[in-house]
Structures are given as structure tokens and as C-alpha cells.
Design an enzyme around this catalytic site. Structure first.
Site, PDB file in Angstrom:
ATOM      1  N   LYS A  15      49.352  69.173  65.104  1.00  0.00           N
ATOM      2  CA  LYS A  15      50.697  69.739  65.070  1.00  0.00           C
ATOM      3  C   LYS A  15      51.689  68.834  65.789  1.00  0.00           C
ATOM      4  O   LYS A  15      52.770  68.530  65.263  1.00  0.00           O
ATOM      5  CB  LYS A  15      50.720  71.129  65.700  1.00  0.00           C
ATOM      6  CG  LYS A  15      52.071  71.832  65.572  1.00  0.00           C
ATOM      7  CD  LYS A  15      52.140  73.111  66.390  1.00  0.00           C
ATOM      8  CE  LYS A  15      52.371  72.801  67.847  1.00  0.00           C
ATOM      9  NZ  LYS A  15      52.637  74.014  68.664  1.00  0.00           N
ATOM     10  N   ASP A  53      53.375  75.787  63.402  1.00  0.00           N
ATOM     11  CA  ASP A  53      53.238  76.538  64.649  1.00  0.00           C
ATOM     12  C   ASP A  53      53.061  78.016  64.321  1.00  0.00           C
ATOM     13  O   ASP A  53      52.912  78.391  63.164  1.00  0.00           O
ATOM     14  CB  ASP A  53      54.446  76.294  65.563  1.00  0.00           C
ATOM     15  CG  ASP A  53      55.720  76.924  65.019  1.00  0.00           C
ATOM     16  OD1 ASP A  53      55.728  77.392  63.850  1.00  0.00           O
ATOM     17  OD2 ASP A  53      56.716  76.963  65.758  1.00  0.00           O
TER      18      ASP A  53
END
Length: 213
Positions: free
Chosen positions: A121, A139
Site C-alpha cells: 500500500k 486502504d
């Protein structure tokens, strides 16, 4: 409505109505963004922006931070979530960045993920924001609203969500789409009580139509 049509409608709405498609983290260069994103894990951007000015004043480069120990860094970031582990990750990241990359933040997700504390991420965020690459960081907000809107179906983890999203979002729009979805989840389609009365996407939203899960 097909999945392709749903994506087209939603992306068109964002392109016409979204006020911003930029990170809310404050940074001036790739190193500062990398640090800020690492600090933002399970923490608000607002809190991160409160601690980074002093942190960056003390350690303006990877080489400077590499000279610090985790305890030194901890003093600057103790008010963020999980400060001890984040301090250790930042210290390790700075050392690795200095030794392996001459202090320069890599421009690809594979090299970025060799840095301590940097997962997929974080690497995706850096590549999208700094180099405008078609990388989709997922997220909790994006994971949640992708399912609610019907952009993904029964996605079990962030990687599955990422793959479903990039399949239908044009590559040149992916960096913007990341922020569109993230900010919409942060301020409108919130976890506990989505503000459906303030949302312009209800005509396409699986959650609003009662077909969610």
C-alpha cells in the site's frame, strides 16, 4: 447495469464533482512523502501533519535520519499510533535507503518494498503520488466503499480489491481515482454512518439500493 458501466458512471461523476484528487499529507519531496505515508498507517493525516514539521526539521534527508536511532525518532512521533514500531521502521528504512539507493526513493513498488516498514500500500501511494504511475493503493476507506458502490464484489483483502479496481479504471485515471475513492470514504461514505443524503452516487450504489452483501 454492468460492472463496466458502473465504473464509467462513477468515474464520470467524480471527474465532474470531486473537489480534490490530492493527498492530504504535507510533504515537499519523495522522502518526506514516504515517511508521512509510513506514519499514516492507522493514524489520521491530520495527526501526521502535526508531527512531521519537527521531524523533517531534525531529519531533512534519508542520510540524516539514518544517523538516528529509533529512540531518537520516537521522541518526534510519540503522538501517532504505534510510535515504537514506526520509529523502528523509519530508522531501518532510512539506513536501507541510504545504503542501497544513495538516499533516493525508488520509483517502483518492488524496490520500495525492500525498505523496512514499506508494504504494498505504501509503495503504491508513493508511485502514484510522486511519479503518477497507475498503482492503486487500497486502504480501509477504499476497501469499504469499493464493495458498497459495487466496484468490487466479495473482495476478501486489499490485493483482491486492487486487482478488481485496476481492471476497469483507465491507467491514466488510477492515481486520481485512488484519491477520489479515499476522500469519498473519509468524508462521505463513512464506516459507521455513511452520509447517503450528501452523496451524488446513490443512483449507482449497491449499498444504497439495499443490495450490499
Amino acid at each position: 447495469m454492468t460492472t463496466k458501466q458502473r465504473f464509467e458512471h462513477i468515474l464520470d461523476w467524480f471527474s465532474q464533482n470531486a473537489k480534490s484528487a490530492e493527498s492530504e499529507l504535507n510533504f515537499r519531496n519523495p522522502f518526506e512523502l514516504l515517511v508521512a505515508v509510513m506514519l499514516s498507517a492507522q493514524c489520521t493525516d491530520k495527526r501526521v501533519n502535526m508531527v512531521t514539521p519537527a521531524l523533517f526539521a531534525a531529519y531533512p534527508s534519508a542520510q540524516d535520519m539514518a544517523k538516528a536511532c529509533a529512540d531518537d525518532i520516537f521522541e518526534y512521533i510519540h503522538s501517532v499510533s504505534y510510535p515504537k514500531s514506526k520509529a523502528e521502521h523509519l530508522a531501518g528504512m532510512a539506513k536501507r535507503l541510504t545504503e542501497a539507493y544513495n538516499g533516493q526513493v525508488p520509483d517502483n513498488i518492488d524496490d520500495l518494498q525492500t525498505l523496512p516498514g514499506v508494504g504494498r500500500k505504501t509503495a503504491n501511494v508513493v508511485c502514484a503520488v510522486i511519479w503518477n504511475q497507475p498503482t492503486m493503493a487500497v486502504d480501509t476507506h477504499i476497501f469499504r466503499i469499493s464493495e458498497r458502490l459495487g466496484l468490487t464484489t466479495h473482495s476478501k483483502n486489499p490485493l483482491q480489491t486492487e486487482k478488481q479496481l485496476i481492471k476497469y479504471i483507465p491507467a491514466d485515471l488510477i492515481p486520481k481515482a485512488h484519491h477520489w475513492l479515499l476522500l469519498h470514504g473519509r468524508y462521505v461514505c463513512q464506516a459507521r454512518k455513511p452520509k447517503c443524503d450528501q452523496c451524488g452516487l446513490t443512483a449507482y450504489c449497491r449499498y444504497y439500493m439495499g443490495a450490499y452483501r
